[in-house]
Design a protein around this motif. Structure first.
Motif, PDB file in Angstrom:
ATOM      1  N   LEU A  51       0.814  -1.135   0.082  1.00  0.00           N
ATOM      2  CA  LEU A  51       0.034  -0.052  -0.045  1.00  0.00           C
ATOM      3  C   LEU A  51       0.883   1.520  -0.153  1.00  0.00           C
ATOM      4  O   LEU A  51       0.386   2.403  -0.165  1.00  0.00           O
ATOM      5  CB  LEU A  51      -0.779  -0.008   1.193  1.00  0.00           C
ATOM      6  N   ASN A  53       2.411   4.670   1.023  1.00  0.00           N
ATOM      7  CA  ASN A  53       1.929   5.786   1.824  1.00  0.00           C
ATOM      8  C   ASN A  53       0.491   6.141   1.293  1.00  0.00           C
ATOM      9  O   ASN A  53       0.126   7.009   1.752  1.00  0.00           O
ATOM     10  CB  ASN A  53       2.891   6.895   1.871  1.00  0.00           C
ATOM     11  N   ASN A  54       0.244   5.548   0.298  1.00  0.00           N
ATOM     12  CA  ASN A  54      -1.217   6.083  -0.477  1.00  0.00           C
ATOM     13  C   ASN A  54      -2.466   6.114   0.643  1.00  0.00           C
ATOM     14  O   ASN A  54      -3.295   6.778   0.633  1.00  0.00           O
ATOM     15  CB  ASN A  54      -1.567   5.388  -1.731  1.00  0.00           C
ATOM     16  N   TRP A  55      -2.197   4.839   1.416  1.00  0.00           N
ATOM     17  CA  TRP A  55      -3.506   4.604   2.241  1.00  0.00           C
ATOM     18  C   TRP A  55      -3.629   5.870   3.312  1.00  0.00           C
ATOM     19  O   TRP A  55      -4.748   5.896   3.547  1.00  0.00           O
ATOM     20  CB  TRP A  55      -3.062   3.317   2.989  1.00  0.00           C
ATOM     21  N   ARG A  56      -2.629   6.672   3.467  1.00  0.00           N
ATOM     22  CA  ARG A  56      -2.931   7.569   4.473  1.00  0.00           C
ATOM     23  C   ARG A  56      -3.839   8.707   3.873  1.00  0.00           C
ATOM     24  O   ARG A  56      -4.371   9.634   4.522  1.00  0.00           O
ATOM     25  CB  ARG A  56      -1.658   8.514   4.716  1.00  0.00           C
ATOM     26  N   ILE A  58      -6.642   7.853   1.888  1.00  0.00           N
ATOM     27  CA  ILE A  58      -7.869   7.370   1.668  1.00  0.00           C
ATOM     28  C   ILE A  58      -8.815   7.989   2.523  1.00  0.00           C
ATOM     29  O   ILE A  58      -8.791   7.926   3.626  1.00  0.00           O
ATOM     30  CB  ILE A  58      -7.754   5.765   1.797  1.00  0.00           C
ATOM     31  N   ILE A  61     -10.441   6.598   6.094  1.00  0.00           N
ATOM     32  CA  ILE A  61      -9.505   5.575   6.720  1.00  0.00           C
ATOM     33  C   ILE A  61      -8.179   6.126   6.998  1.00  0.00           C
ATOM     34  O   ILE A  61      -7.668   5.817   8.071  1.00  0.00           O
ATOM     35  CB  ILE A  61      -9.220   4.487   5.859  1.00  0.00           C
ATOM     36  N   GLY A  62      -7.583   7.006   6.098  1.00  0.00           N
ATOM     37  CA  GLY A  62      -6.268   7.163   6.375  1.00  0.00           C
ATOM     38  C   GLY A  62      -6.347   8.770   7.274  1.00  0.00           C
ATOM     39  O   GLY A  62      -7.229   9.378   7.206  1.00  0.00           O
ATOM     40  N   ARG A 250      -4.684  11.113  -4.006  1.00  0.00           N
ATOM     41  CA  ARG A 250      -5.083   9.560  -3.681  1.00  0.00           C
ATOM     42  C   ARG A 250      -4.646   8.760  -4.710  1.00  0.00           C
ATOM     43  O   ARG A 250      -4.008   9.138  -5.583  1.00  0.00           O
ATOM     44  CB  ARG A 250      -6.555   9.668  -3.475  1.00  0.00           C
ATOM     45  N   MET A 251      -5.109   7.496  -4.685  1.00  0.00           N
ATOM     46  CA  MET A 251      -4.517   6.463  -5.537  1.00  0.00           C
ATOM     47  C   MET A 251      -5.233   7.205  -7.114  1.00  0.00           C
ATOM     48  O   MET A 251      -6.298   7.077  -7.105  1.00  0.00           O
ATOM     49  CB  MET A 251      -5.510   5.497  -5.297  1.00  0.00           C
ATOM     50  N   THR A 275     -13.799   4.365  -9.145  1.00  0.00           N
ATOM     51  CA  THR A 275     -12.704   4.893  -8.747  1.00  0.00           C
ATOM     52  C   THR A 275     -12.276   6.184  -9.851  1.00  0.00           C
ATOM     53  O   THR A 275     -11.279   6.618  -9.644  1.00  0.00           O
ATOM     54  CB  THR A 275     -11.604   3.709  -9.172  1.00  0.00           C
TER      55      THR A 275
END
Length: 533
Positions: A51, A53-56, A58, A61-62, A250-251, A275
């Protein structure tokens, strides 16, 4: 790097207070590189396997929500220091946050003839792939780099950056400002208070001003029954800015569409793909801006004005004789010249409403320069409004509309004592730096006097001293905001006209600031405008 820091590092390295002064005042370049620490040692949040650091970023969540990026940046500075790395970001370069104005100056002083500004790859895609048939090789200055950017910028600099050109717009900008003053009268309620959508009214004023400067057309944004294109354009620009960070931080799944041969295959399924739904909204907003702009460009091209009354479009045409260059510049002005200026004005009015003592000083200055509140502006009067300019600078110091800017490294550099490879996105988060006591004395206070040449607080010598690279609301260098002079004129004129006619008050809970899409008060600007006698 300043002398004090250089001295500290040399002493630390030598473990001695005896230092060769030649080494302090001049460090050979080979020594800088030899002593540079590896890029991997730069502190920052640790990425997760797969994942990164992108998850941060989201949603829900992040911990790094985009609207709170100002607070996130401050936390990064407090936790990790003056240089922070966020790496392992899927589909985008590493981000390097630099919170040291000495190092920011170092980067700017070393930049190439064609610096790369890390701005909006999604807009780059729109201009160079999705609508390539419209933009062609002259895609403007926003999200354009290299020789194409340099060629375009050199064509338009003479019009956009010359003070004498900007001054020719004083009268029309003043006229629109007075229309806005009159509109305030119409939209106030029985308590002299404007509705919660006041920021949208400022968007209308800004759009009308940009249209006059760029195209010499009046859109009728401030009329009771406004042109329907007005709100469509404002909403589209807002949508554009809101979606940029969502698509880029983000992603970035939208990048699966970057191949023009792939895009048609996705078109029939795009509504089903959550997405990339934001990407479709973003593309539609850009199409709306382009279509509305072109509608009025065609009318503007038919105008035949004297040289003094020519629009930016006409002035560029006269210099370059290339319709496409003039049209693309006008489009870029609409794209980034509306929300930025209107949010700045909203923030300045709000701060003056909170700081009545500063507002009173400003009113006294305006009364001296404009004895009659309907007095007309000219260049000389604008030059005399020094406290007005100080109030604007102080607001943009504490609450810069664009909270940071940056560069993408085009070659390896040494920054903060670390070896930074080519291709890293460096972010100069001025919102944090300019609100740090280390760089601005009494940084948490609203003190316009710090920007005056003769600061009245003689007992506080440090107040007027600050690093020139600690607050850069319009950027710096070759890629500094192209429309800065026009923005300055618009902001100074509208604030002066409003404050000369009204006392501005605020009687609700104090608002925090957030990024949405500009750095702006988080809540309705229900300001109260009391007519001055």
């Amino acid at each position: 790097m300043n002398i004090a820091k250089r001295l500290q590092r040399i002493i630390a390295r030598n473990k001695s207070s005896v230092v060769n002064l030649d080494e302090v005042f001049h460090i050979p370049e080979e020594n800088i590189w030899r002593n540079a620490l590896p890029y991997e040692q730069i502190p920052g949040p640790k990425p997760l396997p797969i994942l990164g650091n992108n998850w941060r970023f989201i949603p829900y969540i992040g911990p790094y929500q985009i609207e709170n990026i100002d607070k996130i940046s401050k936390d990064l500075y407090q936790q990790y220091g003056s240089i922070v790395k966020i790496d392992k970001l899927f589909g985008r370069p590493d981000m390097l946050f630099v919170f040291d104005p000495d190092e920011i100056e170092n980067v700017f002083r070393q930049e190439d003839v064609m610096p790369h500004r890390p701005a909006m790859p999604s807009l780059n895609y729109y201009k160079h792939v999705y609508r390539k048939e419209f933009f062609g090789e002259d895609a403007g200055v926003i999200a354009v780099h290299g020789e194409k950017w340099q060629k375009f910028r050199s064509k338009v600099n003479k019009v956009m950056l010359q003070p004498k050109v900007t001054k020719t717009y004083i009268k029309p900008i003043e006229t629109i400002a007075m229309e806005f003053v009159q509109r305030i009268d119409k939209i106030r309620d029985s308590n002299n208070e404007v509705a919660s959508d006041f920021l949208n009214e400022l968007h209308k004023w800004s759009l009308e001003s940009v249209a006059k400067i760029a195209l010499d057309v009046r859109l009728g944004c401030l009329e009771d029954h406004a042109n329907p294109d007005t709100q469509k354009m404002i909403d589209a620009v807002n949508t554009f800015f809101v979606n940029v960070p969502m698509l880029e931080i983000r992603m970035p799944f939208w990048r699966v569409l970057k191949d023009p041969m792939i895009y048609p295959r996705f078109k029939t399924y795009i509504n089903a793909l959550d997405t990339i739904r934001e990407f479709k909204t973003y593309i539609n907003a850009l199409d709306t801006i382009r279509e509305i702009c072109m509608k009025y460009v065609e009318a503007a091209l038919k105008n035949e004005n004297s040289e003094e009354e020519q629009s930016v479009l006409q002035k560029v045409l006269r210099l370059d004789n290339n319709t496409k260059t003039a049209v693309i510049l006008a489009l870029d002005m609409f794209l980034v010249g509306i929300d930025t200026t209107s949010n700045a004005v909203g923030s300045i009015l709000y701060q003056l409403a909170l700081h009545q003592d500063k507002q009173q000083i400003l009113f006294e200055e305006l009364s001296n320069v404009l004895p009659d509140k309907n007095s007309e502006f000219d260049e000389r009067k604008l030059d005399q409004m020094v406290y007005l300019k100080a109030c604007i600078k102080e607001t943009l110091r504490k609450y810069p509309v664009v909270i940071g800017n940056g560069r993408t490294t085009t070659r390896d550099l040494v920054i903060g004592g670390y070896h930074i490879p080519k291709g890293v996105q460096i972010i100069f988060q001025h919102c944090v730096i300019s609100n740090t006591e280390k760089y601005f004395a009494r940084s948490d206070e609203y003190v316009p006097e710090r920007w005056l040449k003769s600061c009245p607080y003689e007992n506080d010598v440090s107040l007027s001293k600050h690093h020139p690279f600690a607050s850069l609301p319009f950027g710096y260098g070759k890629r500094m905001c192209l429309g800065r002079r026009f923005a300055d004129l618009e902001i100074q004129t509208i604030i002066a006209k409003i404050l000369r006619h009204y006392e501005v008050q605020y009687h609700h809970r104090k608002l925090d600031y957030y990024v949405h899409p500009m750095y702006t008060p988080n809540g309705p600007l229900k300001l109260r405008f009391i007519r001055r006698s």
